[in-house]
Scaffold this active site. Structure first.
Site, PDB file in Angstrom:
ATOM      1  N   ASP A  30       9.287  -5.261  -2.038  1.00 61.44           N
ATOM      2  CA  ASP A  30       7.905  -5.647  -1.738  1.00 61.44           C
ATOM      3  C   ASP A  30       7.764  -5.882  -0.229  1.00 61.44           C
ATOM      4  O   ASP A  30       8.636  -6.478   0.412  1.00 61.44           O
ATOM      5  CB  ASP A  30       7.528  -6.918  -2.520  1.00 61.44           C
ATOM      6  N   ASN A  86       0.986  -8.371 -13.194  1.00 57.60           N
ATOM      7  CA  ASN A  86      -0.403  -8.815 -13.074  1.00 57.60           C
ATOM      8  C   ASN A  86      -1.295  -7.713 -13.647  1.00 57.60           C
ATOM      9  O   ASN A  86      -1.192  -6.557 -13.241  1.00 57.60           O
ATOM     10  CB  ASN A  86      -0.742  -9.069 -11.605  1.00 57.60           C
ATOM     11  N   GLN A  93      -3.896  -8.722  -9.692  1.00 55.04           N
ATOM     12  CA  GLN A  93      -3.470  -7.342  -9.424  1.00 55.04           C
ATOM     13  C   GLN A  93      -4.272  -6.786  -8.244  1.00 55.04           C
ATOM     14  O   GLN A  93      -5.500  -6.859  -8.232  1.00 55.04           O
ATOM     15  CB  GLN A  93      -3.657  -6.454 -10.657  1.00 55.04           C
ATOM     16  N   VAL A  95      -2.886  -3.698  -6.556  1.00 59.92           N
ATOM     17  CA  VAL A  95      -2.591  -2.260  -6.521  1.00 59.92           C
ATOM     18  C   VAL A  95      -2.669  -1.754  -7.963  1.00 59.92           C
ATOM     19  O   VAL A  95      -1.931  -2.239  -8.839  1.00 59.92           O
ATOM     20  CB  VAL A  95      -1.198  -1.973  -5.920  1.00 59.92           C
ATOM     21  N   HIS A  99       2.976  -2.074 -12.161  1.00 60.93           N
ATOM     22  CA  HIS A  99       4.239  -2.422 -11.503  1.00 60.93           C
ATOM     23  C   HIS A  99       4.757  -3.729 -12.063  1.00 60.93           C
ATOM     24  O   HIS A  99       3.999  -4.630 -12.407  1.00 60.93           O
ATOM     25  CB  HIS A  99       4.087  -2.505  -9.980  1.00 60.93           C
ATOM     26  N   ILE A 100       6.075  -3.805 -12.128  1.00 60.26           N
ATOM     27  CA  ILE A 100       6.748  -5.035 -12.536  1.00 60.26           C
ATOM     28  C   ILE A 100       7.336  -5.653 -11.275  1.00 60.26           C
ATOM     29  O   ILE A 100       8.133  -5.022 -10.579  1.00 60.26           O
ATOM     30  CB  ILE A 100       7.880  -4.752 -13.546  1.00 60.26           C
ATOM     31  N   HIS A 101       6.924  -6.885 -10.982  1.00 59.87           N
ATOM     32  CA  HIS A 101       7.567  -7.630  -9.904  1.00 59.87           C
ATOM     33  C   HIS A 101       8.886  -8.173 -10.457  1.00 59.87           C
ATOM     34  O   HIS A 101       8.905  -8.809 -11.527  1.00 59.87           O
ATOM     35  CB  HIS A 101       6.725  -8.844  -9.487  1.00 59.87           C
TER      36      HIS A 101
HETATM   37  P1  5GP Z   1      -0.095  -7.038  -7.311  1.00 54.75           P
HETATM   38  O1  5GP Z   1      -0.809  -8.100  -6.530  1.00 54.75           O
HETATM   39  O2  5GP Z   1      -0.963  -5.812  -7.513  1.00 54.75           O
HETATM   40  O3  5GP Z   1       0.531  -7.526  -8.583  1.00 54.75           O
HETATM   41  O4  5GP Z   1       1.146  -6.602  -6.420  1.00 54.75           O
HETATM   42  C1  5GP Z   1       1.053  -5.652  -5.414  1.00 54.75           C
HETATM   43  C2  5GP Z   1       2.248  -5.862  -4.528  1.00 54.75           C
HETATM   44  O5  5GP Z   1       2.372  -4.735  -3.682  1.00 54.75           O
HETATM   45  C3  5GP Z   1       2.152  -7.097  -3.623  1.00 54.75           C
HETATM   46  O6  5GP Z   1       3.221  -7.987  -3.890  1.00 54.75           O
HETATM   47  C4  5GP Z   1       2.202  -6.518  -2.221  1.00 54.75           C
HETATM   48  O7  5GP Z   1       2.921  -7.321  -1.320  1.00 54.75           O
HETATM   49  C5  5GP Z   1       2.867  -5.168  -2.443  1.00 54.75           C
HETATM   50  N1  5GP Z   1       2.491  -4.172  -1.470  1.00 54.75           N
HETATM   51  C6  5GP Z   1       1.228  -3.913  -1.010  1.00 54.75           C
HETATM   52  N2  5GP Z   1       1.267  -2.909  -0.121  1.00 54.75           N
HETATM   53  C7  5GP Z   1       2.570  -2.513  -0.032  1.00 54.75           C
HETATM   54  C8  5GP Z   1       3.219  -1.501   0.733  1.00 54.75           C
HETATM   55  O8  5GP Z   1       2.621  -0.732   1.496  1.00 54.75           O
HETATM   56  N3  5GP Z   1       4.562  -1.380   0.567  1.00 54.75           N
HETATM   57  C9  5GP Z   1       5.270  -2.203  -0.272  1.00 54.75           C
HETATM   58  N4  5GP Z   1       6.586  -1.999  -0.349  1.00 54.75           N
HETATM   59  N5  5GP Z   1       4.673  -3.154  -1.007  1.00 54.75           N
HETATM   60  C10 5GP Z   1       3.342  -3.310  -0.892  1.00 54.75           C
END
Ligand code: 5GP
Length: 113
Positions: A30, A86, A93, A95, A99-101
């Site tokens: 991340d 998320n 969420q 993105v 995705h699984i964190h």
């Molecule tokens: P969400 O909030 O959708 O569950 O998680 C999206 C995750 O993508 C966030 O933890 C954020 O830091 C990560 N993220 C956003 N943009 C990028 C990127 O350009 N590269 C990487 N490696 N992670 C990203």
């Protein structure tokens, strides 16, 4: 539908620190880590949210769960890690590519914020 950030990472159009890849999934660090271990495990198939997964995705979802444990172990956090998905903007969420964190390496409190 426009291409998400994660499709661009899969296609190597933008860089990422990749820790695992196979035909069906990709795992990368991340960009804004919330723990010493914070990687994102994604299917290559562009499913927007976990709730959009269909019965035909059952094996893929199982594959992701098994790989998540394997990656946590490989990263040295096999005994204590957290998986977070998320689903939807209201749940954080940002993105819209499933995705699984995978988080570990620090105490993880409960309930999550
Ligand atoms: P969400 O909030 O959708 O569950 O998680 C999206 C995750 O993508 C966030 O933890 C954020 O830091 C990560 N993220 C956003 N943009 C990028 C990127 O350009 N590269 C990487 N490696 N992670 C990203």
């Amino acid at each position: 539908m426009s291409e998400t950030l994660f499709i661009k990472i899969i296609n190597r159009e933008i860089p990422a620190d990749i820790v695992y890849e196979d035909d069906d999934c990709l795992c990368f660090r991340d960009i804004n880590p919330q723990a010493p271990l914070h990687v994102l495990l994604i299917p290559k198939k562009p499913i927007q949210k976990v709730m959009d997964a269909a019965v035909e995705d059952q094996a893929l979802l199982g594959h992701l769960m098994l790989k998540a444990s394997e990656i946590a172990r490989q990263e040295g956090h096999g005994d204590a890690f957290r998986l977070v998905i998320n689903n939807g903007a209201g749940a954080g969420q940002t993105v819209f590519h499933l995705h699984i964190h995978i988080l570990g390496g620090r105490p993880l409190s409960w309930p999550p914020g």
